[in-house]
Design a protein around this motif. Structure first.
Motif, short mmCIF file in Angstrom:
data_model
loop_
_atom_site.label_atom_id
_atom_site.label_comp_id
_atom_site.label_asym_id
_atom_site.label_seq_id
_atom_site.Cartn_x
_atom_site.Cartn_y
_atom_site.Cartn_z
N PHE A 66 0.84 -1.20 0.00
CA PHE A 66 0.00 0.00 0.00
C PHE A 66 0.88 1.26 0.00
CE2 PHE A 66 -3.22 -2.92 1.89
CZ PHE A 66 -4.21 -2.74 0.94
N GLY A 69 2.23 2.16 -3.22
CA GLY A 69 1.21 2.47 -4.23
C GLY A 69 0.99 1.33 -5.21
N PRO A 72 -4.39 -0.59 -4.76
CA PRO A 72 -5.33 0.50 -4.50
C PRO A 72 -5.69 0.55 -3.01
CG PRO A 72 -6.13 -0.93 -6.26
CD PRO A 72 -4.94 -1.59 -5.68
N GLU A 73 -6.07 1.70 -2.56
CA GLU A 73 -6.38 1.93 -1.14
C GLU A 73 -7.43 0.97 -0.59
OE1 GLU A 73 -8.51 5.58 1.04
OE2 GLU A 73 -6.70 6.13 -0.07
N ASP A 74 -8.42 0.62 -1.39
CA ASP A 74 -9.51 -0.23 -0.91
C ASP A 74 -9.33 -1.71 -1.28
OD1 ASP A 74 -9.88 0.11 -3.63
OD2 ASP A 74 -12.04 0.46 -3.48
#
Length: 91
Positions: A66, A69, A72-74
């Protein structure tokens, strides 16, 4: 989503070769060519559950992915939801 996770792992290994993800990759042997889905459902469930807990339970193994990057955040929420849906639809 497992393939997306593995792509992130591979990218992270390129920049961090000490990432320690080989056990996860071995755990999901056969996912790319479909052999994984020929395994009994309880074996699939166990392996996917171990991936879910290892990376997204407490999250310690997913954090570098995370931060970099690479996911994805979710991603963790979607992975858990899809795992539950897959398990429930086959159980």
């Amino acid at each position: 989503m497992v393939l997306e996770l593995f792509q992130a792992l591979e990218k992270n290994l390129e920049s961090n070769p000490m990432g320690g993800y080989q056990d996860a990759i071995e755990l999901m042997d056969g996912i790319q060519d479909g052999r994984f889905f020929e395994l009994p459902m309880d074996v699939q469930d166990n392996k996917l559950f171990r991936i879910k807990v290892t990376f997204f339970g407490r999250g310690e193994r997913a954090i570098p992915l995370f931060i970099a990057g690479l996911l994805p955040e979710d991603f963790d929420t979607k992975f858990r939801d899809l795992f539950t849906e897959y398990r429930d639809s086959n159980g």
